[in-house]
Enzyme design. Sequence first.
Site, PDB file in Angstrom:
ATOM      1  N   ILE A 185      70.337 -29.074 -24.427  1.00 46.22           N
ATOM      2  CA  ILE A 185      70.362 -30.445 -23.929  1.00 46.22           C
ATOM      3  C   ILE A 185      69.389 -31.310 -24.729  1.00 46.22           C
ATOM      4  O   ILE A 185      68.500 -30.797 -25.415  1.00 46.22           O
ATOM      5  CB  ILE A 185      69.980 -30.516 -22.436  1.00 46.22           C
ATOM      6  CG1 ILE A 185      68.487 -30.190 -22.245  1.00 46.22           C
ATOM      7  CG2 ILE A 185      70.858 -29.573 -21.606  1.00 46.22           C
ATOM      8  CD1 ILE A 185      67.949 -30.492 -20.870  1.00 46.22           C
ATOM      9  N   CYS A 202      79.195 -38.935 -29.053  1.00 49.40           N
ATOM     10  CA  CYS A 202      80.112 -38.114 -28.245  1.00 49.40           C
ATOM     11  C   CYS A 202      81.516 -38.702 -28.185  1.00 49.40           C
ATOM     12  O   CYS A 202      82.267 -38.465 -27.233  1.00 49.40           O
ATOM     13  CB  CYS A 202      79.551 -37.903 -26.835  1.00 49.40           C
ATOM     14  SG  CYS A 202      77.976 -37.043 -26.832  1.00 49.40           S
TER      15      CYS A 202
END
Length: 243
Positions: A185, A202
């Site tokens: 993460i 993304c």
Amino acid sequence: MSHSTVIPTRGSQRRPLLAAPGSPPVEWRIEPGLTGYEAAVACMEARAEAIAAGEAPELVWLVEHPALYTAGTSARDEDLVDARFPVHRTGRGGQFTYHGPGQRVAYVMLDLKRRTQDVRAFVCALEDWIIATLEAFNVRGERRPDRVGVWVARPDKPAGIAGPAEDKIAAIGIRLRRWVTFHGISINVEPELAHFDGIVPCGISTSGFGVTSLVDLGLPVVMTDVDLALRRAFEQVFGETAA
């Protein structure tokens, strides 16, 4: 495109992903300075192999990288808008993302055979970990069924075509080998947000969706504050840690 439905993420919605009884605590390591990306990947792969072989304990490794872009297995070439920083092709899931100073990256090497062999449950646990960390700063992080990562509502910004404005504050990208996880993460603490302009983060380019950080939200937070919150929240979700 309609606005995404919020999935509840607080309190009793969390489902810990604890290791089997008798498992050693997860090693917790904070790397000083900036860590090169290729060196980090090599270290992760070696540690994941050692964990799978039963030769090393699980590990959470907190790092900062110099400014760079990474391309996951679903990355599209057209989403690299301006290659102003080095671009690293990597085996993690996901698309393009940015790493750089002021962003805390947590590489998570856990043995899911000791926990649950369920990739979706692991991703949900990572989301829960991020959300619990943000709660320590009174920030409500939310997940979306059609977008990866953790998001915050931005009522102070103009709405987009999909509905009220939202910004991404944390990203998730993982890989598994022999049921051992690696990659992990990232949480934006105080990175240079303009550096995200070189990519479509993304793969999300819809108006009203942007990128933010804890400092951008007006919080006087430093990396050590976030590291402490990350460790407390990790133990709530994944169990005991040790230095």
